[in-house]
Motif scaffolding. Sequence first.
Motif, PDB file in Angstrom:
ATOM      1  N   ALA A   1       3.110   1.306   3.298  1.00  0.00           N
ATOM      2  CA  ALA A   1       4.165   2.308   3.023  1.00  0.00           C
ATOM      3  C   ALA A   1       3.478   3.584   2.540  1.00  0.00           C
ATOM      4  O   ALA A   1       3.701   4.059   1.434  1.00  0.00           O
TER       5      ALA A   1
ATOM      6  N   VAL B   1       0.868  -1.181   0.000  1.00  0.00           N
ATOM      7  CA  VAL B   1       0.000   0.000   0.000  1.00  0.00           C
ATOM      8  C   VAL B   1       0.904   1.230   0.000  1.00  0.00           C
ATOM      9  O   VAL B   1       1.543   1.543   1.002  1.00  0.00           O
TER      10      VAL B   1
ATOM     11  N   GLY C   1       5.354   5.087  -3.050  1.00  0.00           N
ATOM     12  CA  GLY C   1       6.473   6.011  -2.843  1.00  0.00           C
ATOM     13  C   GLY C   1       7.777   5.231  -2.795  1.00  0.00           C
ATOM     14  O   GLY C   1       7.805   4.022  -3.075  1.00  0.00           O
TER      15      GLY C   1
HETATM   16  C1  LIG Z   1       7.645  18.950  -0.636  1.00  0.00           C
HETATM   17  C2  LIG Z   1       8.581  17.857  -0.221  1.00  0.00           C
HETATM   18  C3  LIG Z   1       9.892  17.909  -0.664  1.00  0.00           C
HETATM   19  C4  LIG Z   1      10.786  16.908  -0.302  1.00  0.00           C
HETATM   20  N1  LIG Z   1      12.065  16.985  -0.765  1.00  0.00           N
HETATM   21  C5  LIG Z   1      12.920  15.987  -0.475  1.00  0.00           C
HETATM   22  C6  LIG Z   1      14.245  16.004  -0.969  1.00  0.00           C
HETATM   23  O1  LIG Z   1      14.659  16.950  -1.653  1.00  0.00           O
HETATM   24  N2  LIG Z   1      15.053  14.961  -0.682  1.00  0.00           N
HETATM   25  C7  LIG Z   1      14.635  13.898   0.049  1.00  0.00           C
HETATM   26  O2  LIG Z   1      15.402  12.952   0.244  1.00  0.00           O
HETATM   27  N3  LIG Z   1      13.390  13.858   0.566  1.00  0.00           N
HETATM   28  C8  LIG Z   1      12.522  14.872   0.321  1.00  0.00           C
HETATM   29  N4  LIG Z   1      11.255  14.837   0.835  1.00  0.00           N
HETATM   30  C9  LIG Z   1      10.861  13.705   1.697  1.00  0.00           C
HETATM   31  C10 LIG Z   1      10.533  12.449   0.874  1.00  0.00           C
HETATM   32  O3  LIG Z   1       9.764  12.781  -0.241  1.00  0.00           O
HETATM   33  C11 LIG Z   1       9.818  11.416   1.744  1.00  0.00           C
HETATM   34  O4  LIG Z   1      10.589  11.186   2.902  1.00  0.00           O
HETATM   35  C12 LIG Z   1       9.638  10.094   0.996  1.00  0.00           C
HETATM   36  O5  LIG Z   1       8.935  10.287  -0.206  1.00  0.00           O
HETATM   37  C13 LIG Z   1       8.899   9.084   1.879  1.00  0.00           C
HETATM   38  O6  LIG Z   1       8.685   7.897   1.157  1.00  0.00           O
HETATM   39  P1  LIG Z   1       7.463   6.924   1.515  1.00  0.00           P
HETATM   40  O7  LIG Z   1       7.522   5.848   0.506  1.00  0.00           O
HETATM   41  O8  LIG Z   1       7.510   6.569   2.949  1.00  0.00           O
HETATM   42  O9  LIG Z   1       6.129   7.805   1.340  1.00  0.00           O
HETATM   43  P2  LIG Z   1       5.522   8.680   0.147  1.00  0.00           P
HETATM   44  O10 LIG Z   1       6.543   9.124  -0.826  1.00  0.00           O
HETATM   45  O11 LIG Z   1       4.721   9.717   0.818  1.00  0.00           O
HETATM   46  O12 LIG Z   1       4.549   7.664  -0.602  1.00  0.00           O
HETATM   47  C14 LIG Z   1       3.407   7.165   0.032  1.00  0.00           C
HETATM   48  C15 LIG Z   1       2.393   6.752  -1.015  1.00  0.00           C
HETATM   49  O13 LIG Z   1       1.301   6.113  -0.336  1.00  0.00           O
HETATM   50  C16 LIG Z   1       0.094   6.502  -0.950  1.00  0.00           C
HETATM   51  N5  LIG Z   1      -0.996   6.334   0.021  1.00  0.00           N
HETATM   52  C17 LIG Z   1      -1.167   6.970   1.202  1.00  0.00           C
HETATM   53  N6  LIG Z   1      -2.269   6.511   1.826  1.00  0.00           N
HETATM   54  C18 LIG Z   1      -2.809   5.573   1.013  1.00  0.00           C
HETATM   55  C19 LIG Z   1      -3.973   4.738   1.107  1.00  0.00           C
HETATM   56  N7  LIG Z   1      -4.795   4.787   2.150  1.00  0.00           N
HETATM   57  N8  LIG Z   1      -4.239   3.879   0.082  1.00  0.00           N
HETATM   58  C20 LIG Z   1      -3.408   3.823  -0.995  1.00  0.00           C
HETATM   59  N9  LIG Z   1      -2.305   4.592  -1.136  1.00  0.00           N
HETATM   60  C21 LIG Z   1      -2.009   5.444  -0.136  1.00  0.00           C
HETATM   61  C22 LIG Z   1       0.318   7.954  -1.318  1.00  0.00           C
HETATM   62  O14 LIG Z   1      -0.568   8.354  -2.358  1.00  0.00           O
HETATM   63  C23 LIG Z   1       1.795   7.928  -1.774  1.00  0.00           C
HETATM   64  O15 LIG Z   1       1.901   7.703  -3.154  1.00  0.00           O
HETATM   65  C24 LIG Z   1      10.347  15.841   0.521  1.00  0.00           C
HETATM   66  C25 LIG Z   1       9.031  15.803   0.986  1.00  0.00           C
HETATM   67  C26 LIG Z   1       8.153  16.806   0.633  1.00  0.00           C
HETATM   68  C27 LIG Z   1       6.750  16.793   1.152  1.00  0.00           C
END
Ligand SMILES: Cc1cc2nc3c(=O)[nH]c(=O)nc-3n(C[C@H](O)[C@H](O)[C@H](O)COP(=O)(O)OP(=O)(O)OC[C@H]3O[C@@H](n4cnc5c(N)ncnc54)[C@H](O)[C@@H]3O)c2cc1C
Length: 484
Positions: free
Chosen positions: A239, A153, A156
């Motif tokens: 995730a 899920v 990212g």
């Molecule tokens: C504006 C911004 C700029 C950033 N810049 C940087 C940077 O320059 N360098 C860096 O290293 N990090 C950066 N970050 C941080 C980085 O983007 C995050 O730490 C990273 O993307 C986290 O990865 P993740 O896979 O945990 O979550 P995410 O990338 O948030 O992915 C989570 C996914 O889960 C999906 N999701 C959520 N809930 C549900 C649900 N109920 N059902 C189905 N799907 C769902 C979402 O749609 C999303 O696609 C930035 C963050 C932001 C907000």
Amino acid sequence: MAERMLKFIKVERSMPEKRDVESRAQDFHEIYRDFIDAKAREQASRCSQCGVPFCQTHCPLHNNIPDWLRMTAEGRIREAHELSSATSAMPEVCGRICPQDRLCEGNCVIEQSGHGTVTIGAVERYINDKAWEEGWVQPLQPAVERKQSIGIVGAGPAGVAAADLLRQRGYQVTIYDRYDRAGGLMIYGIPSFKLEKDVVERRMKRLADGGVTFRLGFEVGRDASLDEVRSWHDAVLIATGVYKARELALPGVGDKGVVAALDYLTASNRTGLGDSVEAFESGELDAKGKDVVVIGGGDTAMDCVRTAIRQGAKSVTCLYRRDRANMPGSMREVANAEEEGVVFEWLAAPKAVLGDASGVTGVRAARMRLGAPDASGRQAPEEVPDADFDLPAQLVIKALGFDPEDLPTLFGAPELKVSRWGTIKADFRTLMTSLDGVFAAGDIVRGASLVVWGLRDGRDAGEAIDTYLQSKADVRAPALAAAE
Ligand SMILES: Cc1cc2nc3c(=O)[nH]c(=O)nc-3n(C[C@H](O)[C@H](O)[C@H](O)COP(=O)(O)OP(=O)(O)OC[C@H]3O[C@@H](n4cnc5c(N)ncnc54)[C@H](O)[C@@H]3O)c2cc1C
Ligand code: SF4
């Protein structure tokens, strides 16, 4: 080897050339040009090949940096790419957007000795972009097919790193995401002047071509409960990242013209991807011609101020309550923003948003100073009496960080244990949550963090799920078992 390396005494540190400010403020393309081959080899040759590579220990993925730098210096670019991609699912992404000054480069031994760090991120980007250009990036081709299936899920960095590893090992992988595109914050959060979207999209295509199923526009909690998703798979990985924006409790905050950072950035990214976004077209989420005030001092705030410049804002000011030395955002990004014309009001905290229901006209801010250090040693900001000032603003962007959503309620799974901050509790060895066969990784466990940590956590979760499924090798996904 020695004559090709250790050139840090003779060769100056140099980054790939930056585009000039006038041209980069007109578009959303990345601001660094590519290294040309000779420059990448020259910069890689500055590495001192030290016995204890602190760059490697401070890289969350423990990338084998000294070895791929040496291979680059020797012109063995394909081998350098292979080594670099052995530990990272998206090395060309990390090369672009890791805050290297806090990770690998900040701990480079020649940086510590005053010679200027090896430009590790830029070389990592170069060798892996070259690999895409030359067709060296290997398709995902599992050696065996396994029947067990995993539902992930969130598409990212954490979700896709786990998918990459698990599909490589032959599992059937389905990724569910509520967005209409895969990539998480790499697609809709981070602006393309830091990370162009085709760099992310080609990675997603590689996964899809390798047999990973994407179910986009599918929200767990709305389109299915967590229990239903569990019933379709042998293991589930949560995730989902963190998306609840921290609020600003100030008079006037509800007025028209006060917007959340992620709404603003998502609209800009969608527009760049060719979508039609009503709130952007109506002007609500467009900074063009406006005085813009961004509240916050992290990387999200930096992305907002630089987006506003590119949209043609009249003025852009960033308000942050501590000083420059204490701000959480990357210094490299602050320098880029300053070059592009952003004004920073350090030691300034908002007190009220001015205006009325028809729209905001400004922000009243208090001047702050740093007081005595608190228990953590960090100096707490305190208000300077009678030093308030007003800034004009027709658009105010709140960029104060993110907290987790209430997943146990959203997922209809009250037995899913969370911490007092709302992050999911996962066992530190097995990475399993309080639910059997349900794992968690990325920001939803760690709190708002970095892409590179998402990749690391996703890789670890993939390993943990593999171990779990190997120990239950006789368990079949219900749907697959029925099909046998
Ligand atoms: C504006 C911004 C700029 C950033 N810049 C940087 C940077 O320059 N360098 C860096 O290293 N990090 C950066 N970050 C941080 C980085 O983007 C995050 O730490 C990273 O993307 C986290 O990865 P993740 O896979 O945990 O979550 P995410 O990338 O948030 O992915 C989570 C996914 O889960 C999906 N999701 C959520 N809930 C549900 C649900 N109920 N059902 C189905 N799907 C769902 C979402 O749609 C999303 O696609 C930035 C963050 C932001 C907000
Ligand atoms: S992944 Fe990030 S920290 Fe690791 S080597 Fe690359 S740029 Fe440095």
